[in-house]
Design a protein around this motif. Structure first.
Motif, PDB file in Angstrom:
ATOM      1  N   GLY A  80       0.585  -1.189   0.043  1.00 23.67           N
ATOM      2  CA  GLY A  80       0.039   0.006   0.021  1.00 23.67           C
ATOM      3  C   GLY A  80       0.926   1.259  -0.120  1.00 23.67           C
ATOM      4  O   GLY A  80       0.230   2.218   0.490  1.00 23.67           O
ATOM      5  N   THR A  81       2.139   1.118  -0.323  1.00 20.60           N
ATOM      6  CA  THR A  81       2.887   2.217  -0.399  1.00 20.60           C
ATOM      7  C   THR A  81       2.967   2.982  -1.994  1.00 20.60           C
ATOM      8  O   THR A  81       2.907   2.055  -2.842  1.00 20.60           O
ATOM      9  N   PRO A  82       3.522   4.074  -2.064  1.00 23.36           N
ATOM     10  CA  PRO A  82       3.969   4.521  -3.557  1.00 23.36           C
ATOM     11  C   PRO A  82       4.669   3.588  -4.292  1.00 23.36           C
ATOM     12  O   PRO A  82       4.994   3.670  -5.555  1.00 23.36           O
ATOM     13  N   ALA A  83       5.490   2.971  -3.389  1.00 31.73           N
ATOM     14  CA  ALA A  83       6.747   2.044  -4.107  1.00 31.73           C
ATOM     15  C   ALA A  83       5.824   0.999  -5.165  1.00 31.73           C
ATOM     16  O   ALA A  83       6.407   0.382  -5.915  1.00 31.73           O
ATOM     17  N   ASP A  84       4.727   0.389  -4.410  1.00 31.24           N
ATOM     18  CA  ASP A  84       3.934  -0.663  -5.366  1.00 31.24           C
ATOM     19  C   ASP A  84       3.446  -0.108  -6.820  1.00 31.24           C
ATOM     20  O   ASP A  84       3.035   0.897  -6.764  1.00 31.24           O
ATOM     21  N   LYS A  85       3.531  -0.908  -7.607  1.00 32.13           N
ATOM     22  CA  LYS A  85       3.248  -0.726  -9.105  1.00 32.13           C
ATOM     23  C   LYS A  85       2.648  -1.804  -9.557  1.00 32.13           C
ATOM     24  O   LYS A  85       3.133  -2.812  -9.697  1.00 32.13           O
ATOM     25  N   PRO A  86       1.184  -1.905  -9.876  1.00 36.10           N
ATOM     26  CA  PRO A  86       0.314  -0.658  -9.644  1.00 36.10           C
ATOM     27  C   PRO A  86       0.068  -0.315  -7.943  1.00 36.10           C
ATOM     28  O   PRO A  86       0.264  -1.614  -7.184  1.00 36.10           O
ATOM     29  N   ARG A  87      -0.323   0.776  -7.360  1.00 35.96           N
ATOM     30  CA  ARG A  87      -0.659   0.838  -6.102  1.00 35.96           C
ATOM     31  C   ARG A  87      -2.128   0.619  -5.874  1.00 35.96           C
ATOM     32  O   ARG A  87      -3.056   1.232  -6.451  1.00 35.96           O
ATOM     33  N   ARG A  88      -2.441  -0.137  -4.831  1.00 37.59           N
ATOM     34  CA  ARG A  88      -3.864  -0.449  -4.381  1.00 37.59           C
ATOM     35  C   ARG A  88      -4.281   0.760  -3.727  1.00 37.59           C
ATOM     36  O   ARG A  88      -3.526   1.705  -3.021  1.00 37.59           O
ATOM     37  N   GLU A  89      -5.812   0.932  -3.483  1.00 37.26           N
ATOM     38  CA  GLU A  89      -6.269   1.906  -2.739  1.00 37.26           C
ATOM     39  C   GLU A  89      -5.789   1.528  -1.187  1.00 37.26           C
ATOM     40  O   GLU A  89      -5.907   0.412  -0.719  1.00 37.26           O
ATOM     41  N   TRP A  90      -5.716   2.507  -0.409  1.00 37.14           N
ATOM     42  CA  TRP A  90      -5.244   2.310   0.934  1.00 37.14           C
ATOM     43  C   TRP A  90      -5.906   1.263   1.732  1.00 37.14           C
ATOM     44  O   TRP A  90      -5.637   0.517   2.410  1.00 37.14           O
ATOM     45  N   HIS A  91      -7.355   1.309   1.494  1.00 36.75           N
ATOM     46  CA  HIS A  91      -8.357   0.688   2.447  1.00 36.75           C
ATOM     47  C   HIS A  91      -8.133  -0.923   1.999  1.00 36.75           C
ATOM     48  O   HIS A  91      -8.401  -1.620   2.604  1.00 36.75           O
ATOM     49  N   ASN A  92      -7.526  -1.082   0.632  1.00 37.82           N
ATOM     50  CA  ASN A  92      -7.569  -2.422   0.125  1.00 37.82           C
ATOM     51  C   ASN A  92      -6.032  -3.039   0.222  1.00 37.82           C
ATOM     52  O   ASN A  92      -5.985  -4.097  -0.341  1.00 37.82           O
ATOM     53  N   SER A  93      -5.328  -2.338   1.052  1.00 39.59           N
ATOM     54  CA  SER A  93      -4.033  -2.838   1.209  1.00 39.59           C
ATOM     55  C   SER A  93      -3.676  -3.332   2.486  1.00 39.59           C
ATOM     56  O   SER A  93      -4.680  -3.411   3.417  1.00 39.59           O
ATOM     57  N   TRP A  94      -2.244  -3.931   2.813  1.00 43.77           N
ATOM     58  CA  TRP A  94      -2.090  -4.387   4.155  1.00 43.77           C
ATOM     59  C   TRP A  94      -1.414  -3.046   5.031  1.00 43.77           C
ATOM     60  O   TRP A  94      -1.153  -3.300   6.334  1.00 43.77           O
ATOM     61  N   GLN A  95      -1.465  -1.736   4.506  1.00 39.47           N
ATOM     62  CA  GLN A  95      -0.816  -0.775   5.029  1.00 39.47           C
ATOM     63  C   GLN A  95       0.344  -0.962   5.957  1.00 39.47           C
ATOM     64  O   GLN A  95       0.253  -0.696   7.114  1.00 39.47           O
ATOM     65  N   VAL A  96       1.124  -1.477   5.317  1.00 37.61           N
ATOM     66  CA  VAL A  96       2.374  -2.130   6.031  1.00 37.61           C
ATOM     67  C   VAL A  96       3.107  -1.053   6.965  1.00 37.61           C
ATOM     68  O   VAL A  96       3.566  -1.532   8.041  1.00 37.61           O
ATOM     69  N   VAL A  97       2.972   0.205   6.535  1.00 39.05           N
ATOM     70  CA  VAL A  97       3.875   1.244   7.161  1.00 39.05           C
ATOM     71  C   VAL A  97       3.198   1.594   8.450  1.00 39.05           C
ATOM     72  O   VAL A  97       3.578   1.806   9.568  1.00 39.05           O
ATOM     73  N   ALA A  98       1.781   1.718   8.402  1.00 40.69           N
ATOM     74  CA  ALA A  98       0.785   2.070   9.441  1.00 40.69           C
ATOM     75  C   ALA A  98       1.021   0.875  10.620  1.00 40.69           C
ATOM     76  O   ALA A  98       0.926   1.113  11.840  1.00 40.69           O
ATOM     77  N   MET A  99       0.992  -0.337  10.194  1.00 41.43           N
ATOM     78  CA  MET A  99       1.180  -1.486  10.827  1.00 41.43           C
ATOM     79  C   MET A  99       2.598  -1.440  11.713  1.00 41.43           C
ATOM     80  O   MET A  99       2.643  -1.837  12.842  1.00 41.43           O
ATOM     81  N   ALA A 100       3.557  -1.186  11.179  1.00 38.93           N
ATOM     82  CA  ALA A 100       4.947  -1.300  11.604  1.00 38.93           C
ATOM     83  C   ALA A 100       4.913  -0.010  12.572  1.00 38.93           C
ATOM     84  O   ALA A 100       5.547  -0.128  13.802  1.00 38.93           O
ATOM     85  N   ALA A 101       4.260   1.166  12.513  1.00 42.39           N
ATOM     86  CA  ALA A 101       4.169   2.046  13.369  1.00 42.39           C
ATOM     87  C   ALA A 101       3.791   1.696  14.791  1.00 42.39           C
ATOM     88  O   ALA A 101       4.256   2.135  15.984  1.00 42.39           O
ATOM     89  N   LEU A 102       3.068   0.501  14.907  1.00 48.36           N
ATOM     90  CA  LEU A 102       2.408   0.125  16.002  1.00 48.36           C
ATOM     91  C   LEU A 102       3.618  -0.561  16.969  1.00 48.36           C
ATOM     92  O   LEU A 102       3.549  -0.877  18.263  1.00 48.36           O
ATOM     93  N   GLY A 103       4.522  -0.867  16.141  1.00 47.26           N
ATOM     94  CA  GLY A 103       5.775  -1.519  16.832  1.00 47.26           C
ATOM     95  C   GLY A 103       6.909  -0.263  17.109  1.00 47.26           C
ATOM     96  O   GLY A 103       7.968  -1.084  17.386  1.00 47.26           O
ATOM     97  N   GLY A 104       6.701   0.800  16.698  1.00 39.96           N
ATOM     98  CA  GLY A 104       7.707   1.849  16.734  1.00 39.96           C
ATOM     99  C   GLY A 104       8.718   1.807  15.733  1.00 39.96           C
ATOM    100  O   GLY A 104       9.746   2.375  15.784  1.00 39.96           O
ATOM    101  N   LEU A 105       8.312   1.297  14.576  1.00 37.32           N
ATOM    102  CA  LEU A 105       8.998   1.075  13.178  1.00 37.32           C
ATOM    103  C   LEU A 105       8.844   2.001  12.160  1.00 37.32           C
ATOM    104  O   LEU A 105       7.447   2.230  12.010  1.00 37.32           O
ATOM    105  N   ILE A 106       9.601   2.609  11.551  1.00 35.31           N
ATOM    106  CA  ILE A 106       9.540   3.387  10.312  1.00 35.31           C
ATOM    107  C   ILE A 106      10.104   2.697   9.047  1.00 35.31           C
ATOM    108  O   ILE A 106      11.307   2.008   9.331  1.00 35.31           O
ATOM    109  N   LEU A 107       9.558   2.799   7.729  1.00 34.09           N
ATOM    110  CA  LEU A 107       9.956   2.315   6.640  1.00 34.09           C
ATOM    111  C   LEU A 107      11.311   3.031   6.382  1.00 34.09           C
ATOM    112  O   LEU A 107      10.971   4.364   5.785  1.00 34.09           O
ATOM    113  N   SER A 108      12.484   2.450   6.250  1.00 36.78           N
ATOM    114  CA  SER A 108      13.513   3.396   5.883  1.00 36.78           C
ATOM    115  C   SER A 108      14.226   2.777   4.384  1.00 36.78           C
ATOM    116  O   SER A 108      14.870   3.717   4.056  1.00 36.78           O
TER     117      SER A 108
END
Length: 626
Positions: free
Chosen positions: A132-160
């Motif tokens: 669900g990030t802009p790196a995905d080609k094609p990019r899914r709509e946010w609600h239809n993705s796994w929202q990996v960056v938002a899920m990582a934030a729950l563990g105090g992690l950022i996408l680097s």
């Protein structure tokens, strides 16, 4: 030197672990490969058996029955720090939807926080479009993705970092499906996402600063909207901050064209009385100043051990000359006395270096023909906009010349400045690239002053954006010398540094994360590479009834949002105005967008901030939230 420790979770047939182990040097790296299944669940698959033998021959450790959402339970306390954790193509199995897989990722990332080394990485490979990030080609709509960056934030992690996942980099890897089923995942367009720890997102209290005037100590708190931005000393030695680098390069180039005199900047406090020296062309900047009340402070500085109090007496070159009146009497109606704050002793944080102009040019050692340079931090209350900042560093150039040489001298200053700025803005261009920024001096309606505008393509893919990085002011101050003219050039160093290095978010310049400064090599200007990619954004609307007697201060509305959100509100959009047909009471509606540039921000944290924001605008702006 301690060996690097790698942890692989969710392994299927262990082919990835076996292939990876053969690229590692056992003397410097240890590998633990795990899966959720028990040995009996894997059956007698010859591929699994072969890979397990390869792993053990390489000295790797294999563990079964390890739940990737409960990693702390699988390792003893002394055995939990891993430098890298891999999870390839996580999936809940069968026909699990995006919600179930998001939940798996969220629990996995929270579990990683318990066993990841401070500087460790978490590698998660996902199929095309899942992240669900802009790196995905094609990019899914946010609600239809796994929202990996938002899920990582729950563990105090950022996408680097994120890059294509390629099986060729690990020869022998054969991807298997859920629970080692024969049906494999589709790897075309798959991406490997690399996460790192962010700084903790904590609500720290503003620091208390102490200053000494004569034999009396005073203190004041850091304004809420400026938490972490006072006294950062970016421009001082031994700083290697890009703001200092760009300032030194600018000054060095100016020194080739003009005789220079550099001035030392004091701590940015102004007394109420010192603002009277402002002339008509810069007095309006005080309307956006941060005003501060000084409190008498009789505490013993040696007894302060909480680390939040800083003595400022060494920075008070000009401020030490302030004369503050004694405490007002209780029956003195001219001054308010409340909680030890002296209304007549109010000071403000410097909103611009222009406030020092008149004192500088009236100094007995001021020489026409020399270019005087003053650099330092300034602070202004401002609306929340992409390139508008409450704290930034300013360089002020002051040049005096004879009035009959005005046109020639002014043109010389503008020509040299344009050449220097154009040169700086092309430092990070790749060979053969076209100039992406152009400096222009736009004449103002008064016919004598200019704004320094840069037409920039870097931050707006849909078109060039005009950014104002400074001002040129021409003045004839007759009280000094009637035959002299003065040119004052004010440059926003923070905005200039953003343009030169391609830093899209001004807040990154103020981060406490050491990874930011590691991007910069002394003496070199190279494109900036962010360590926090595609942070999620969260939208919240707020509507409220106005108090018609109190009015509505939009600047204060933005300031409250900045304070409560700790600078995570990046946009405030006016949506609508409604007037009740019977009561004629007016309601306004705004949309706030929350997003960080260097920290992990969760939906729950944003909801808490929005709740606090509603309470604060009711208390401070006298509105009634709907």
């Amino acid at each position: 030197m301690a060996r690097r420790r790698l942890l692989l979770v969710g392994e299927g047939n262990f082919s990835f672990a076996a292939a990876l182990s053969e690229t590692l040097e056992p003397s410097t790296t240890s590998l633990i490969a795990t899966c959720l299944q028990r040995p009996a669940d894997l059956g007698r698959d010859p591929v699994v058996g072969k890979n397990l033998r390869r792993l053990r021959e390489r000295g790797a450790e294999v563990r079964f029955g390890v739940d990737c959402t409960q990693l702390a339970d699988a390792f003893e306390l002394h055995d939990r720090e891993f430098d890298r954790i891999y999870f390839n193509f996580p999936h809940c199995g069968r026909k699990a939807g995006v919600a179930k897989n998001r939940e798996l990722l969220a629990k996995f990332f929270q579990s990683c926080a318990d066993v990841l080394a401070e500087a460790g990485e978490v590698h998660v490979a996902l199929c095309r479009g899942q992240g669900g990030t802009p790196a995905d080609k094609p990019r899914r709509e946010w609600h239809n993705s796994w929202q990996v960056v938002a899920m990582a934030a729950l563990g105090g992690l950022i996408l680097s970092d994120v890059h294509p996942f390629s099986c060729e980099t690990v020869p022998g890897y054969r991807c298997t499906g859920y629970r080692s089923q024969d049906k494999t995942f589709h790897l075309e367009g798959a991406l490997n996402h690399i996460f790192t720890r962010s700084l903790p997102f904590e609500c720290f209290q503003p620091r208390i600063f102490r200053i000494r005037l004569g034999d009396q100590w005073f203190s004041f708190p850091e304004p809420e909207a400026l938490k972490g931005k006072l006294n950062r000393r970016f421009l001082e030695a031994p700083s290697c901050h890009p703001i200092k680098t760009i300032n030194e390069k600018l000054i060095a180039e100016l020194g080739k064209a003009f005789p220079l005199k550099r001035l030392k900047c004091s701590f940015p406090l102004l007394s109420q009385g010192s603002t009277s020296v402002l002339t008509s062309w810069n007095r309006d900047i005080l309307s956006a100043a941060f005003w501060i009340g000084l409190l008498e402070d009789n505490s013993n500085s040696e007894s302060l051990t909480d680390g939040t109090t800083q003595d400022m007496d060494e920075f008070l070159m000009s401020f030490s000359e302030l004369s503050l009146p004694h405490s007002p009497k209780r029956d003195d109606k001219e001054y308010a006395y409340e909680e030890g704050i002296y209304g007549q002793a109010k000071v403000c944080l410097r909103p611009s270096l222009l406030v020092h102009v008149q004192a500088l040019i009236q100094a007995p050692d001021f020489l026409p023909g020399s270019l005087y340079i003053l650099s330092g931090p300034v602070f202004r209350r401002c609306l929340i906009l992409p390139f508008t900042m409450p704290a930034f560093h300013e360089t002020l150039l002051i040049l005096a010349f004879s009035r009959n040489l005005k046109d020639g001298c002014l043109q010389s200053v503008l020509d040299h400045l344009k050449r220097i700025l154009d040169s700086l803005l092309t430092q990070t261009l790749l060979e053969g690239s076209e100039l992406s920024s152009a400096v222009e001096f736009v004449l103002q309606p008064n016919g004598k002053d200019y704004v320094i505008s840069v037409k920039c393509h870097n931050f707006d893919p849909d078109g060039a954006k005009d950014l104002i990085i400074g001002f040129v002011t021409i003045s004839t101050i007759s009280i000094i010398q009637k035959d002299q003219c003065f040119v004052f050039v004010s440059i926003n160093l923070d905005l200039l540094a953003m343009l030169v290095w391609g830093i899209s978010d001004w807040r990154m310049l103020w981060t406490f994360d050491n990874r930011f400064l590691r991007n910069f090599v002394p003496g070199k200007i190279e494109p900036f590479k962010s360590y926090s990619l595609y942070p999620p954004s969260y939208a919240h609307d707020v509507s409220f009834w106005l108090d018609e007697k109190k009015g509505f201060d939009e600047l204060e509305f933005h300031t409250v949002a900045r304070e409560v959100s700790q600078d995570t509100v990046i946009s405030i959009e006016f949506l609508s105005r409604f007037q009740h047909a019977k009561t004629e009471q007016v309601s306004l509606c705004y949309r706030l967008i929350y997003q960080t540039c260097d920290k992990a921000l969760t939906r729950e944290q944003v909801a808490s901030m929005q709740f606090q924001f509603r309470k604060e605008i009711q208390r401070r702006l006298h509105v009634i939230p709907r």
